[in-house]
Design a protein around this motif. Structure first.
Motif, PDB file in Angstrom:
ATOM      1  N   ASP A 284       0.819  -1.221   0.000  1.00 31.43           N
ATOM      2  CA  ASP A 284       0.000   0.000   0.000  1.00 31.43           C
ATOM      3  C   ASP A 284       0.848   1.264   0.000  1.00 31.43           C
ATOM      4  OD1 ASP A 284      -2.390  -1.424  -0.028  1.00 31.43           O
ATOM      5  OD2 ASP A 284      -2.420  -1.598   2.159  1.00 31.43           O
ATOM      6  N   SER A 285       1.964   1.238  -0.697  1.00 35.87           N
ATOM      7  CA  SER A 285       2.865   2.389  -0.762  1.00 35.87           C
ATOM      8  C   SER A 285       2.929   2.987  -2.155  1.00 35.87           C
ATOM      9  CB  SER A 285       4.272   1.993  -0.339  1.00 35.87           C
ATOM     10  OG  SER A 285       4.266   1.471   0.955  1.00 35.87           O
ATOM     11  N   LEU A 286       2.154   2.496  -3.085  1.00 39.63           N
ATOM     12  CA  LEU A 286       2.236   2.977  -4.453  1.00 39.63           C
ATOM     13  C   LEU A 286       1.802   4.434  -4.565  1.00 39.63           C
ATOM     14  CD1 LEU A 286       2.983   2.198  -7.306  1.00 39.63           C
ATOM     15  CD2 LEU A 286       0.642   1.418  -7.655  1.00 39.63           C
ATOM     16  N   GLY A 287       0.781   4.821  -3.835  1.00 42.61           N
ATOM     17  CA  GLY A 287       0.327   6.216  -3.856  1.00 42.61           C
ATOM     18  C   GLY A 287       1.390   7.166  -3.338  1.00 42.61           C
ATOM     19  N   VAL A 288       2.064   6.784  -2.274  1.00 41.17           N
ATOM     20  CA  VAL A 288       3.136   7.611  -1.717  1.00 41.17           C
ATOM     21  C   VAL A 288       4.298   7.693  -2.700  1.00 41.17           C
ATOM     22  CG1 VAL A 288       4.799   7.805   0.169  1.00 41.17           C
ATOM     23  CG2 VAL A 288       2.480   7.037   0.639  1.00 41.17           C
TER      24      VAL A 288
END
Length: 107
Positions: free
Chosen positions: A74-78
């Motif tokens: 869940d780090s793709l947005g960051v």
């Protein structure tokens, strides 16, 4: 040196898979892992053009693994918000693996 084994399609795929595994595993430690993976994938190809393309595909596979790891944590947005830093992180595997594939042309 006898290079008749390079005409075997199974050997081409085997060298590509070995290069992709090396690039993903060693690429976590250093950028030179992408260079080594591209060189391994390109070594088993029939021509320099195919070797460079195999190296590029190894880099593309490495980028896919990296993006997949970011998405799974869940780090793709960051990561997308970092902008140019992400662009460099995505360009390094592509460039170095393609350069590694060009090692096939050295005699």
């Amino acid at each position: 040196m006898n290079t008749a084994w390079r005409a075997n399609p199974r050997a081409n795929v085997a060298w590509f898979v070995a290069g992709a595994l090396v690039a993903v595993l060693l690429g976590q430690v250093s950028w030179s892992g992408f260079l080594a993976g591209g060189a391994i994938a390109g070594f088993g190809q029939r021509s320099l053009r195919r070797a460079a393309f195999a190296g590029f595909l190894v880099g593309l596979f490495s980028v896919g693994v990296f993006v997949g790891l970011l998405a799974s944590h869940d780090s793709l947005g960051v990561a997308l918000d970092t902008g140019r830093v992400l662009y460099v992180a995505l360009a390094i595997p592509l460039v170095y693996a393609t350069l590694g594939g060009l090692v096939r042309g050295i005699r």
